[in-house]
Write an enzyme that holds these catalytic residues in place. Sequence first.
Site, short mmCIF file in Angstrom:
data_model
loop_
_atom_site.label_atom_id
_atom_site.label_comp_id
_atom_site.label_asym_id
_atom_site.label_seq_id
_atom_site.Cartn_x
_atom_site.Cartn_y
_atom_site.Cartn_z
N ASP A 113 0.80 -1.23 0.00
CA ASP A 113 0.00 0.00 0.00
C ASP A 113 0.83 1.28 0.00
O ASP A 113 0.29 2.36 0.28
CB ASP A 113 -0.95 0.00 1.21
CG ASP A 113 -2.09 -0.99 1.03
OD1 ASP A 113 -2.60 -1.07 -0.11
OD2 ASP A 113 -2.45 -1.67 1.99
N ASP A 172 -7.21 -3.95 -5.27
CA ASP A 172 -6.83 -2.65 -4.73
C ASP A 172 -5.41 -2.23 -5.16
O ASP A 172 -5.08 -1.06 -5.26
CB ASP A 172 -6.85 -2.66 -3.19
CG ASP A 172 -7.98 -3.48 -2.59
OD1 ASP A 172 -8.43 -4.44 -3.24
OD2 ASP A 172 -8.38 -3.18 -1.46
N1 GLY Z 1 -8.06 -2.80 1.26
C1 GLY Z 1 -8.39 -1.51 0.89
C2 GLY Z 1 -9.82 -1.23 0.94
O1 GLY Z 1 -10.46 -1.51 1.93
O2 GLY Z 1 -10.36 -0.74 0.00
#
Ligand code: GLY
Length: 392
Positions: A113, A172
């Site tokens: 991330d 994501d």
């Molecule tokens: N894992 C990132 C989100 O909750 O969108």
Amino acid sequence: MKKITLLFILILFKVTSGRAQNKPLIDVEKQFSIAAKQYEGMLATHKDLTQFPQSTKKNGEADNRTSDWWCSGFFGGSLWYLYEYTGAEKWKTAADRWTRALDKEKYNTRTHDLGFMLYCSYGNGYRITQNNEYIEPMVTGANSLSTRFDPAYGLIKSWDKHADCEYPVIIDNMMNLEFLCWAAKQTKDKKLRDIAIKHADNTLKHHFRKDYSSFHVVCYLPGTKVFRKKTHQGAADSSAWARGQAWAMYGYALMYRETKDKKYLKQAEGIASFIINHPNMPEDKVPYWDFNAPNIPNEERDASAAAVFASAFLEMSTFSKKNQKLYFKTAEDMLVSLSSPVYTAKIGENNNFILKHSVGHKPGNSEIDTPLVYADYYYLEALLRYKKLTVQ
Ligand code: GLY
């Protein structure tokens, strides 16, 4: 008289330039003034630079997280957007402080991330101020992120461990590719861009169903031989988790922007068509947390998904002549809803977040119908994009 003529010509030019739309339905100035008041409250209640605003706890108290949480870059990012809109020095000072508070995360190799964390904060800071001190944390961070790319899979690994998954990749992760593309341009290190492209290509091959909806998690074996497709935050393995679809559409739109490869635009447009035409898309265009949630219409909405979609649709409206109006109108409808009292909190309420009614992780019984820091971030981003495309 001269000034008036000049103003008239300027407005006429904007209206006829093809990008601008008549009669904006959203008063960006008003929404930014609400945002500013809420975030003044947020700054007053957040003096500790290790406690990043995230959401609201079940007992109603503010929920904060440390810098290693995937959302830590959004608060600083929203402060940068407030600075970009207002030009007021106080936002720049606050944005700079909350951005630098993330510095140690540039060495974090345990998460995929880093794009969310470092590019929404430092990235916006650098784009707006050109402060060279923001370059090094991003370049170091992009190299940390690149350590999670294994050429045997051709993908960036999302989580180190996920149940029985050997090499999990979540949709994501498309959102982190912008960061790698920026770092490649900055350093002239083509490897970082190649990683982004490889990841986008393999995700395109394995993450989508025929109707362009996306799985949330794909578990890989070496050589990208997929062995299991499942969900983590969605209603079912076979469902279309709303924010996942938003990450996918935004992710392929940005990969088209970065590469001009038409297959990425086609993918983003396919996802757009899937969600615009979905029978479970509500009239106000703020999706339920999952397009296939079992008890629709008695399911929570996800304002964060609408904010991400709106921002991506506005960018996509500038790519495609054919769909320009449809994408702009869809984004505008979403923003009209988000800007209404149904979703925009009253000043001083909602623990100072701008938007209400998002869902973080319903199957995990976490952040259900709460504010979320990233809903605010993408909402402000979308408002700024909207402002550029309209005569305000
Ligand atoms: N894992 C990132 C989100 O909750 O969108």
